[in-house]
Enzyme design. Structure first.
Site, PDB file in Angstrom:
ATOM      1  N   ALA A   1      25.995  21.931 -12.858  1.00 32.76           N
ATOM      2  CA  ALA A   1      26.806  21.321 -11.174  1.00 32.76           C
ATOM      3  C   ALA A   1      26.448  20.401 -10.931  1.00 32.76           C
ATOM      4  CB  ALA A   1      27.106  22.866 -10.391  1.00 32.76           C
ATOM      5  N   GLU A   2      24.883  20.635 -10.838  1.00 32.62           N
ATOM      6  CA  GLU A   2      24.150  18.796  -9.693  1.00 32.62           C
ATOM      7  C   GLU A   2      24.473  17.330 -10.674  1.00 32.62           C
ATOM      8  OE1 GLU A   2      23.227  18.657  -6.256  1.00 32.62           O
ATOM      9  OE2 GLU A   2      23.057  20.700  -5.936  1.00 32.62           O
ATOM     10  N   SER A   3      23.576  17.674 -12.082  1.00 32.01           N
ATOM     11  CA  SER A   3      23.517  16.526 -12.451  1.00 32.01           C
ATOM     12  C   SER A   3      24.218  16.322 -13.641  1.00 32.01           C
ATOM     13  CB  SER A   3      22.354  16.711 -12.423  1.00 32.01           C
ATOM     14  OG  SER A   3      21.588  17.438 -14.083  1.00 32.01           O
TER      15      SER A   3
END
Length: 187
Positions: free
Chosen positions: A62-64
């Protein structure tokens, strides 16, 4: 060959074709859309800090999107998108000498720091959902929400008021389910 046998052969061929399409779609989803990179580091820090490896993978995704060079608009960096002040806090707690934010581009460092932080937030808050809200919005803000009669009961976060944070938590929870489904045999 009689008509009945031809129908049976066509049906078997159709079932086989559908099965192959399903297997191909699952393979594509597993290897391209939902990869499991950096599994050695994920496993190592999952065990060291007591954080579910599926949660770590979901956060990284989700983040990167598994891009170790990722930088957000808020200047969060690396696989687990740690920002400047949080990075300094974590580095201090972990005793990382000579810490600079550029160290977050190193996958091992990002996973170590991000996993420790998830563990820290998990100890700070009563539920994983609240810890994830804090990963996104910050623990100070989440404490304010918990203390508010509108969003908490003084001890638990009952409602996430920011759509961005609410969506973030739901995104992580969905990714956890997908990773468990796709890699049930490996994770």
């Amino acid at each position: 060959m009689n008509v009945k046998k031809r129908k049976k052969n066509r049906m078997a061929g159709l079932i086989l074709a559908l099965l192959l399409i399903a297997i191909g779609a699952a393979w594509y989803a597993a290897t391209v859309v939902f990869p499991i990179g950096y599994l050695d580091a994920v496993g190592k820090y999952s065990e060291e800090y007591g954080v579910d490896r599926v949660l770590i993978l979901a956060v990284i995704h989700a983040e990167s999107g598994f891009d170790p060079e990722a930088v957000s608009a808020a200047d969060a960096r690396g696989l687990m998108q740690i920002n400047g002040s949080t990075g300094i806090f974590i580095a201090g707690k972990l005793g990382i000498e000579g810490y600079t934010q550029d160290k977050l581009y190193d996958p091992e460092t990002s996973i170590r720091m991000g996993t420790w932080y998830l563990s820290y937030l998990g100890r700070l808050f009563s539920t994983e959902r609240t810890a994830l809200a804090a990963y996104n919005a910050g623990p100070g803000r989440v404490r304010e929400w918990i203390a508010s009669d509108d969003y908490g009961d003084g001890e638990n976060l009952l409602q996430i008021p920011y759509a961005e944070t609410r969506d973030y938590v739901e995104k992580i929870e969905l990714r956890k389910k997908i990773y468990r489904l796709l890699y049930f045999w490996k994770l």
